[in-house]
Write an enzyme that holds these catalytic residues in place. Structure first.
Site, PDB file in Angstrom:
ATOM      1  N   ASP A  34       0.871  -1.179   0.000  1.00 22.30           N
ATOM      2  CA  ASP A  34       0.000   0.000   0.000  1.00 22.30           C
ATOM      3  C   ASP A  34       0.905   1.224   0.000  1.00 22.30           C
ATOM      4  O   ASP A  34       2.005   1.187   0.534  1.00 22.30           O
ATOM      5  CB  ASP A  34      -0.883   0.003   1.257  1.00 22.30           C
ATOM      6  CG  ASP A  34      -2.184   0.763   1.050  1.00 22.30           C
ATOM      7  OD1 ASP A  34      -3.254   0.139   1.113  1.00 22.30           O
ATOM      8  OD2 ASP A  34      -2.129   2.001   0.808  1.00 22.30           O
ATOM      9  N   LYS A  87     -10.877   6.187  -5.626  1.00 25.77           N
ATOM     10  CA  LYS A  87     -12.286   5.769  -5.750  1.00 25.77           C
ATOM     11  C   LYS A  87     -13.345   6.843  -5.540  1.00 25.77           C
ATOM     12  O   LYS A  87     -14.527   6.521  -5.425  1.00 25.77           O
ATOM     13  CB  LYS A  87     -12.546   4.620  -4.784  1.00 25.77           C
ATOM     14  CG  LYS A  87     -12.348   5.026  -3.331  1.00 25.77           C
ATOM     15  CD  LYS A  87     -13.204   4.225  -2.386  1.00 25.77           C
ATOM     16  CE  LYS A  87     -13.305   4.915  -1.062  1.00 25.77           C
ATOM     17  NZ  LYS A  87     -14.169   4.324  -0.104  1.00 25.77           N
ATOM     18  N   SER A 127     -16.772  -2.473 -10.140  1.00 29.03           N
ATOM     19  CA  SER A 127     -17.871  -1.781  -9.462  1.00 29.03           C
ATOM     20  C   SER A 127     -19.143  -1.883 -10.276  1.00 29.03           C
ATOM     21  O   SER A 127     -19.112  -1.929 -11.510  1.00 29.03           O
ATOM     22  CB  SER A 127     -17.481  -0.313  -9.311  1.00 29.03           C
ATOM     23  OG  SER A 127     -18.594   0.465  -8.957  1.00 29.03           O
ATOM     24  N   TYR A 152     -13.715   8.115 -12.855  1.00 25.78           N
ATOM     25  CA  TYR A 152     -13.589   6.956 -11.961  1.00 25.78           C
ATOM     26  C   TYR A 152     -14.290   5.737 -12.575  1.00 25.78           C
ATOM     27  O   TYR A 152     -13.710   4.654 -12.685  1.00 25.78           O
ATOM     28  CB  TYR A 152     -14.196   7.278 -10.579  1.00 25.78           C
ATOM     29  CG  TYR A 152     -14.566   6.045  -9.797  1.00 25.78           C
ATOM     30  CD1 TYR A 152     -13.587   5.301  -9.139  1.00 25.78           C
ATOM     31  CD2 TYR A 152     -15.887   5.580  -9.745  1.00 25.78           C
ATOM     32  CE1 TYR A 152     -13.920   4.144  -8.451  1.00 25.78           C
ATOM     33  CE2 TYR A 152     -16.229   4.431  -9.063  1.00 25.78           C
ATOM     34  CZ  TYR A 152     -15.239   3.716  -8.418  1.00 25.78           C
ATOM     35  OH  TYR A 152     -15.575   2.570  -7.754  1.00 25.78           O
ATOM     36  N   LYS A 156     -12.861   1.946 -14.201  1.00 29.28           N
ATOM     37  CA  LYS A 156     -13.294   0.583 -13.869  1.00 29.28           C
ATOM     38  C   LYS A 156     -13.590  -0.197 -15.153  1.00 29.28           C
ATOM     39  O   LYS A 156     -13.223  -1.363 -15.295  1.00 29.28           O
ATOM     40  CB  LYS A 156     -14.527   0.600 -12.954  1.00 29.28           C
ATOM     41  CG  LYS A 156     -14.230   1.106 -11.546  1.00 29.28           C
ATOM     42  CD  LYS A 156     -13.256   0.192 -10.804  1.00 29.28           C
ATOM     43  CE  LYS A 156     -12.719   0.773  -9.529  1.00 29.28           C
ATOM     44  NZ  LYS A 156     -11.559   0.091  -8.967  1.00 29.28           N
TER      45      LYS A 156
END
Ligand code: UD1
Length: 342
Positions: A34, A87, A127, A152, A156
């Protein structure tokens, strides 16, 4: 028998941390990476506390291919779950280049390195935003994707396509895209949960912060939609249930049970819940009074979407288990835990 190791990119984040807990519980080893762009070390430490496992962690930005290559050189894993991405829908409209740059290049790096090092299985965080405003409810994996309304959402769709094309081209590479509906709640230990920075954009963190007195009043964005009570409808999925769906997806590929090298699954409960219903349940379950008002619609919101999770139920052997009440109680316990620490 040697345990399989799974790379968890973005493993300090909200969904990544819960998934790490479930991977360990299911008997996998992990390595977490991360860059703390939207998380901090406390999540990793608390995952270690929950699991009692000495989880290897590397502070690495997946966009930095040299740094990520070192992780591939150092750790022997055959599978990856790629969460690391930005996100926030609104922010993506203001900073499209950052969003395309970050979300696409981190996936491209993970995939290129998997190919270079001969690693095989990847789960990608997608998503329900890829469905846009659906013509029919509930949505199945066959429901057509609609053009995205934000950078965003577009990342995806593009990342799903990158994964599909890579899997088609490179022998041995397998991928599953999980299309999450609305993840909410927290781990029952109240040691990990969502950590929004600044003013929360999502509904449940805004609710819990309002109940805790940090925000004055929740705005319910619109009560004049064509739904039974006029507010928008979503499929709220408990984050622990969602985490378990990742374990099921990884296991499916490790055990060679996939029906095709690239697969897509909806991860939702199958139940649509309106904003006003959620507010009502939160108050009842937790015995708190929530200050809220009806506000104008929020630009870009879709009216209603909920999942048909049949494919995940039958193929992954996964089903959402926690009730909405349990989930809302866990969300409130987590918020209270955060306030006690202050
Ligand atoms: C959106 C994206 C989802 C993304 C998620 C992450 C879509 C369709 N969905 O979810 O893909 O992963 O953001 O940020 O693009 N609401 C209020 N008051 C508030 C906040 C929210 O009434 O203060 C309402 C919204 O209008 C919406 C519902 O609550 O009807 C859920 O909103 P939110 O939690 O922001 O999630 P989505 O917009 O559904």
């Amino acid at each position: 028998m040697k345990k399989s190791r799974v790379l968890v990119s973005g493993g300090a984040g909200y969904i990544g941390s819960h998934t790490t807990v479930e991977l360990i519980a299911a008997g996998y080893d992990v390595v977490v990476v991360d860059n703390f762009s939207n998380s901090d070390m406390s999540a990793v430490e608390n995952v270690r506390r929950i699991t009692g496992a000495d989880i290897p962690f590397e502070e690495v930005d997946c966009c930095d291919r040299t740094a990520l290559r070192r992780v591939f050189e150092h750790y022997d894993f055959d599978s990856a779950i790629h969460f690391a991405a930005s996100k926030a829908v609104g922010e993506s409209i203001e900073k499209p280049l950052e969003y395309y740059g970050n979300n696409l290049s981190s996936l491209l790096n993970v995939l290129s390195l998997m190919r270079e090092f001969g690693r095989h299985n990847i789960v990608f965080s997608s998503s329900c935003t890829v469905y846009g405003e659906p013509d029919k409810q509930p949505v199945t994996e066959q429901t057509p994707r609609k053009s995205a309304t934000s950078p965003y959402g577009n990342t995806k769709q593009m990342c799903e396509d990158i994964l599909r094309d890579s899997v088609a081209a490179y022998d041995g590479l397998k991928g599953i895209a999980l299309r999450y509906f609305n993840p909410i709640g927290a781990h029952p230990s109240a040691l990990i949960g969502e950590l929004p920075r600044g003013v929360p954009q999502n509904l449940v963190p805004y609710i819990t912060q309002t109940a805790a007195g940090i925000r004055e009043c929740l705005s319910v964005f619109g009560d004049d939609y064509p739904t039974p009570d006029g507010s928008c409808i979503r499929d709220y999925i408990d984050v622990v249930d969602l985490a378990k769906a990742h374990v099921a997806a990884i296991r499916r590929m490790i055990e060679g049970k996939e029906k095709a090298p690239y697969e897509v699954f909806n991860v939702g409960t199958g139940r649509g819940v309106s904003v006003l219903e959620l507010v009502d349940r939160f108050q009842k379950v937790n015995g708190v009074k929530l200050n809220y008002r009806i506000a104008p619609r929020r630009a870009g919101d879709i009216i209603a979407i909920w999942a048909d999770p049949t494919l995940a139920n039958t193929e992954l052997g996964w089903k959402a288990e926690r009730t909405l009440d349990e989930t809302l109680a866990a969300a409130w316990a987590w918020e209270k835990h955060l306030r006690e620490k202050e």
